[in-house]
Structure formats: C-alpha cells, structure tokens
Enzyme design. Sequence first.
Site, PDB file in Angstrom:
ATOM      1  N   GLU A 282       0.816  -1.223   0.000  1.00 14.91           N
ATOM      2  CA  GLU A 282       0.000   0.000   0.000  1.00 14.91           C
ATOM      3  C   GLU A 282       0.848   1.272   0.000  1.00 14.91           C
ATOM      4  O   GLU A 282       0.392   2.318  -0.435  1.00 14.91           O
ATOM      5  CB  GLU A 282      -0.924   0.029   1.229  1.00 14.91           C
ATOM      6  CG  GLU A 282      -2.127  -0.893   1.092  1.00 14.91           C
ATOM      7  CD  GLU A 282      -3.234  -0.581   2.089  1.00 14.91           C
ATOM      8  OE1 GLU A 282      -2.934  -0.075   3.182  1.00 14.91           O
ATOM      9  OE2 GLU A 282      -4.400  -0.855   1.769  1.00 14.91           O
ATOM     10  N   HIS A 303       8.389 -26.625  -0.082  1.00 16.74           N
ATOM     11  CA  HIS A 303       7.754 -27.798  -0.681  1.00 16.74           C
ATOM     12  C   HIS A 303       6.553 -27.434  -1.538  1.00 16.74           C
ATOM     13  O   HIS A 303       5.771 -28.305  -1.912  1.00 16.74           O
ATOM     14  CB  HIS A 303       7.386 -28.783   0.437  1.00 16.74           C
ATOM     15  CG  HIS A 303       8.577 -29.133   1.259  1.00 16.74           C
ATOM     16  ND1 HIS A 303       9.553 -29.994   0.796  1.00 16.74           N
ATOM     17  CD2 HIS A 303       9.013 -28.667   2.455  1.00 16.74           C
ATOM     18  CE1 HIS A 303      10.518 -30.069   1.710  1.00 16.74           C
ATOM     19  NE2 HIS A 303      10.223 -29.271   2.717  1.00 16.74           N
ATOM     20  N   LYS A 417     -13.836   0.718  -2.057  1.00 14.61           N
ATOM     21  CA  LYS A 417     -14.644   0.794  -0.833  1.00 14.61           C
ATOM     22  C   LYS A 417     -15.966   1.508  -1.127  1.00 14.61           C
ATOM     23  O   LYS A 417     -17.028   1.109  -0.686  1.00 14.61           O
ATOM     24  CB  LYS A 417     -13.890   1.585   0.243  1.00 14.61           C
ATOM     25  CG  LYS A 417     -12.795   0.790   0.950  1.00 14.61           C
ATOM     26  CD  LYS A 417     -12.168   1.661   2.024  1.00 14.61           C
ATOM     27  CE  LYS A 417     -11.631   0.889   3.188  1.00 14.61           C
ATOM     28  NZ  LYS A 417     -11.081   1.709   4.252  1.00 14.61           N
TER      29      LYS A 417
HETATM   30  O1  LIG Z   1      -8.411   1.185  10.350  1.00 12.00           O
HETATM   31  P1  LIG Z   1      -9.404   1.369   9.269  1.00 12.00           P
HETATM   32  O2  LIG Z   1      -9.724   2.799   9.005  1.00 12.00           O
HETATM   33  O3  LIG Z   1     -10.650   0.563   9.521  1.00 12.00           O
HETATM   34  O4  LIG Z   1      -8.780   0.830   7.946  1.00 12.00           O
HETATM   35  C1  LIG Z   1      -8.440  -0.522   7.755  1.00 12.00           C
HETATM   36  C2  LIG Z   1      -7.770  -0.682   6.399  1.00 12.00           C
HETATM   37  O5  LIG Z   1      -8.713  -0.282   5.423  1.00 12.00           O
HETATM   38  C3  LIG Z   1      -8.310  -0.047   4.098  1.00 12.00           C
HETATM   39  O6  LIG Z   1      -8.863  -0.768   3.161  1.00 12.00           O
HETATM   40  C4  LIG Z   1      -6.960   0.537   3.857  1.00 12.00           C
HETATM   41  O7  LIG Z   1      -6.532   0.229   2.550  1.00 12.00           O
HETATM   42  C5  LIG Z   1      -5.957   0.058   4.859  1.00 12.00           C
HETATM   43  O8  LIG Z   1      -4.806   0.839   4.752  1.00 12.00           O
HETATM   44  C6  LIG Z   1      -6.503   0.138   6.274  1.00 12.00           C
HETATM   45  O9  LIG Z   1      -5.517  -0.326   7.185  1.00 12.00           O
END
Ligand SMILES: O=P(O)(O)OC[C@H]1O[C@H](O)[C@H](O)[C@@H](O)[C@@H]1O
Length: 427
Positions: A282, A303, A417
């Site tokens: 990332e 293996h 997302k």
């Molecule tokens: O801690 P949060 O805000 O729930 O994020 C959790 C994760 O979500 C995402 O998809 C990001 O790509 C990550 O970098 C992050 O660690």
Amino acid sequence: MSYRIDSNGCLASVIGEQGLAEATYRGMLRRAVRACEGLARQRTSGQMALLQVPEWRSDLDEIEALATRFRESFDQIFILGTGGSSLGARTITRLAGFSSKPRLIFLENVDPVSVSDRLADCDPARAGVIVISKSGGTAETLAQAALVLDFFRSALDEAALPAHFLVLTEQRDSALSRLAARFSLPRTDHVTDIGGRFAVLTNVGLLPARLAGLDCAALRAGAAEALNRCLVSGESDENLPAVGAAISVGLCQTRGISQSIMMPYSDRLQPFGYWYRQIWAESLGKEKQGTTPINALGTVDQHSQLQLYLDGPDDKLFTFIELEENGGGARFAEDLTHDPDLRYLRGHKMGDLLRASAQATADSLLMAGRPVRRLTLQRLDEHELGSLFMHFMLETILAADLFGVDPFGQPAVETGKRLARDYLKEV
Ligand SMILES: O=P(O)(O)OC[C@H]1O[C@H](O)[C@H](O)[C@@H](O)[C@@H]1O
C-alpha cells in the site's frame, strides 16, 4: 543492536548478472541516506509522529489499565478490525504463542460462517470485544461490530454492553463513533497523524500486546534502537533500512526484479509476512511503481514454491528471516535415527534441520543467480520484534523516496470501498 542483514547475495559481484552492480548500489544508497537525513530533520522538528512513537511512554498507563480490566474480566477477547487495524496486533500477539490467556480471537473477514462459528463458541458473560478502526468507516469492521453487538445485546442486558466493549478509533465523527455513542461504549483514541499500517507501535498494536501479557516498553525500545541506528549510520553498510531500500529499488529499476518474497523461518513470524505485505504494497504501489510483496514460510513453502523460485521467472528478491535460536528444540531419539536414510538426523535437534534447510535454500537460490538477503535475529522477543517493525517501516519510507512516491495514504483503495457501499445500496 541485535538483528543483522547479509545483503551480499544481492550484488552482481556475488550472483552474477541478475545482481545489483556495485556502482548502482552505491548511488542508490547515497540517495536513500539523503532521505534518512530528511527523516532525522523531521524527527527533530517533531513533524513525523511515527518517528516519535518509540520514545512515547505516557500512553502506556492507559494501555495497562484497559488491558488489566479486560484480562481480569474475560476468558475470550474478540478483536475486530482489518488491515492496519489488525495485522500488527496479530503479529505481536503471536509471540505469546497459541494458548495465551485470555484467548484473543481476531475477526478480520466478513465471512458469515467464520463469524457465526466464533460466536457459537463464546460465552458472552466471559467475553470482551475491542473494535479497532482508524477511520471508523471501514465496512467490514462496522459489519462485524453490528453483528457482534447484536449477539451480545441478545445474550446480555443492553446496559451490560459498555462493560464488554471498547472502541479504538480516531476522535472524529464516523459511523463507529456514533455506534459507540449510541450504546455508551467506552472509547480510546487512534492517533490521528499516524497512518493505520504504520500504527503497530501505538495502542493499536500495544493494547493487544498487553492483553497477551507482552512487554510494550521493550517493543518500543527495540524500535528506538533500529531508528537511531538508521539515522546515525550515514552511508555505511550498517544503515540497514537504507541498504534494504537501495537494494530493492535498485534491483527493480535495473534488473526487473518486481516481486519481493518475505520468508521467515519461524512459525511465530508467519503473521509478520502479512504485516509486511500490507505496508510494502500500500505504501509503494502507486503511479505504476512498487514491487509485489509475497509472503512465504520456511520450510513449509520450500515444498510448494521453491521450484518456481529457483527455475521460474527471474523477477524475485528473497528476504529470509532466521533466528539464531533456530538450532534449538528437542533432540531426536537415538534409536529413531538408525535407518540409513535418517542418519543425517542423528545427534541433532529439530531446530538443526530448520537451520540447515534455510542455509541450503539460500545457497541453492544464490547458485541459481537469484538475489537473496538474510536477516538474522539473535532471539525472538518483544525487543527484536520492535526493531523488525521499525526496520521495515523505515525501509518502506526510504524505498518510497527512491521510487518517487508518497508512502502514506492509499488513494486507489478508496474507489473499491465506495463502490462496495454503492452496490449494497442497490440491493
Ligand atoms: O483502520 P481502518 O480505518 O478501519 O482501515 C483498515 C484498512 O482499510 C483499508 O482498506 C486501507 O486500505 C488500509 O490501509 C486500512 O488499514
């Protein structure tokens, strides 16, 4: 300082044409060291919180108090979160082995079968729940929280929820903050100016560490040692994060090495490969730059993967992590090693086989002209793990500088997302 890295196996003088030319290596190292000087300035001016964390002590009292309450009240503790809100904690708590008490159960996915299996096995009266999300808006974590909260609400009185739950999130308005407020769940703050995947040494990693009975100050002390060494070592080969960044980026840009295999020879370090995979992917995978991190486990993956590693495309850098204590364990019973094909085990311990296998695999890769670096930890404890985390956070940040990308943020992930939320709205 206890960890060391032998990177000679990445140089053309050792492995031939797929290795890094000395002049390229030195040029890259010089640039990485200039980036280190920038980090040193940011540490002095207090501009990058990540570089101050190893010295923090004042937050340890709150972590201790929260952990004590959870440890004394519960037999099982669910930790809900994903990515940076889970992988570091999973890595640290593995140090305590598999049978630590209370039992820590990480819920990372939204596979309904595993979530309901986990809950079926739980006595809510004796269970606690910690919900971790920096943003407070990650769909998976919110979905888990909603389901688990509902389960506890049905089994216990709603008024009992604050005694069983804790929310760790940034201090700002978010769906998770509002959920916490609605049920009066206690909360503690996620540090705002440290990205989730770089937060392993904050309460995100250290609260679970204390739940597992581990030493938080030692984790930070190990990180401080790695950081200090990096910032004072200049262009010497002792500047291990700068050397690592120079090699990774140099091999990528001049030899087409586009994959980075992280292969610890230790079951306790298996989750470390997952933590590394996130931070490397990332942070660097931007603007068509970066290399693809792949986690593997020695000896198990010898293996299943080694044929490819030795004879497939010549596009991989191998990082082996070995423990000096690897030579330990139980000695093989003398009468069980009489068979002529088992005689090589006679007088040895299980760990001798692990150590010999790592050596043999590294040598075979080198003989095939594949770049290998070997990181050795004197022992595996909180101090060493703290150093390891800091090493790879720094190596990542320095590699980002060499690639010319910003290591922080993950702008491309946000599209997926948003789309997932839109698709749900349509149903
Ligand atoms: O801690 P949060 O805000 O729930 O994020 C959790 C994760 O979500 C995402 O998809 C990001 O790509 C990550 O970098 C992050 O660690």
